[in-house]
Design an enzyme around this catalytic site. Sequence first.
Site, PDB file in Angstrom:
ATOM      1  N   SER A 293      37.212  68.063  46.630  1.00 58.86           N
ATOM      2  CA  SER A 293      38.667  68.102  45.831  1.00 58.86           C
ATOM      3  C   SER A 293      38.797  69.226  44.949  1.00 58.86           C
ATOM      4  CB  SER A 293      38.841  66.857  45.505  1.00 58.86           C
ATOM      5  OG  SER A 293      40.432  66.675  44.953  1.00 58.86           O
ATOM      6  N   LYS A 318      37.429  68.108  51.286  1.00 56.81           N
ATOM      7  CA  LYS A 318      38.678  67.411  50.872  1.00 56.81           C
ATOM      8  C   LYS A 318      39.584  68.242  50.612  1.00 56.81           C
ATOM      9  CE  LYS A 318      40.643  63.751  48.063  1.00 56.81           C
ATOM     10  NZ  LYS A 318      41.697  64.620  47.343  1.00 56.81           N
ATOM     11  N   GLN A 322      46.936  64.610  46.188  1.00 52.96           N
ATOM     12  CA  GLN A 322      47.465  63.374  45.744  1.00 52.96           C
ATOM     13  C   GLN A 322      48.284  63.421  44.642  1.00 52.96           C
ATOM     14  OE1 GLN A 322      44.177  63.327  46.980  1.00 52.96           O
ATOM     15  NE2 GLN A 322      44.721  63.065  48.788  1.00 52.96           N
TER      16      GLN A 322
END
Length: 473
Positions: A293, A318, A322
């Site tokens: 991420s 990833k 979000q």
Amino acid sequence: MKKHCRLLKDTLTIVLITFLSVNLLLCSSAKAAEEKVPDEIYFLMQMENFLKTNYVEDVSDLDLLRGAIKGMIESLDDPYSEYFTPEEFEEFNEEVSGNFGGIGVIITLKDKYITVVSVIEGSPAEKAGIKPGDKLIEIDGSNVTDLPLSSILDRIKGDKGTVVNIGVIRGEDRQVLRFEVERDIIKTNPITAKILGQGIGYIKISEFNENTVENLDKALDSFKKGGVLGIVLDLRNNPGGYLDQAVEVASRFVHKGPIVNIVSKDGTIQSYNSNSQVSPYQLAVLVNGGSASASEILAGAIKDREAGVLVGERTFGKGMVQRTLSLGTLGGIKLTIAHYTTPNGTNINKTGITPDIVVETDKTNPLKDFVPLNTQKTLKYGNIGLDVLAVQQRLQFLNLLGTAPDGVFGPRTQQAVKALQKQAGISATGVVDSKFYSALNDAIYKKIVSQEDIQLRKAIDVLKEMIKKSRAA
């Protein structure tokens, strides 16, 4: 991004209002039909009425609504989108932010006592006089020697400005020392920094919480004073965190230009850029399969912009973004709203980033046949599936799971999870959450990697050559 948050909030509000209005609309099937209620909403109305009428126990509208929201999120089949109860949402935000109300001690179970491992510098506990090695036996006048670690943590935490009375025994002295400690906001530091010598500094970023940039700048300031020429930036087993923190960290190393591109559902691209001058430091970045991420955003920017050299193993992969939304008494949600690409336009989701210099910790890695670990999924007693199996395989590797992995989160799995949490000095809840994943990755990493860190050694060798060439130029 604000536009997407606003659209998300407006859409969700419409759904909630519709659902909350069920009782008003449920006069009769005929009336619902006359008002031309959509079939899907009419079905929900019937289902709610059926459950409340026929279920053997009383059930509240609030519980049904929470269940409906959870079902909608789970129907997305996205491992990164998640529904939280109010309690879970509060805990999630606390974990991600790195800030909480408490006294500033790290504790663990040792020799049958809950023992202070370390005291955060400048914390209320340090100011009050609590020291590492102190054994906690009293909280607010009550004996806590028989309580589990999780219960003691809950009692120590609290709102800023409230007072907690701590009783400890120190060393061989059995006399109880008592401290009145006023709680404050504790900021966890995700940065570890030290000067290794020969002009090389080392910085490890464990996560990107609200305090990352602040503490990174302190480390860089000390490096400047210490004559550091090159930095090993360790992002191994960093699960990610806040996008803005990753961008700010990247701007400390990447010169003027793009850092990451956020691509929304409608194709809109928002680019985040650095406005910095060229970094004065040579840079080697350590990554592995646990780098995910936000840490991949940083690694991708450094690689694409040629601001440093990546060393280690392929990253997690990833490439999704979000956002969280609070629903008040209904809890909250975390929803995937976009994906990101590196400055060169590469989407690394599910593929990861291959380092410039690949250094495997063990070519016969015992984890190579394990199910991939989804560190974004919270798991509890009763869960079933591959995500549970992945955790069980790793617990068995650590000799904590006394049974064969089967994908069922039962009593033995819960016991193994608690055992690792106790070892790591975190709350032994038996729930697999972000803190557990971090502890799990750390434990596995320590077991796989010998005392000689071959990836770090390689990064240092690379830096030495880079410094040598820069001096020659």
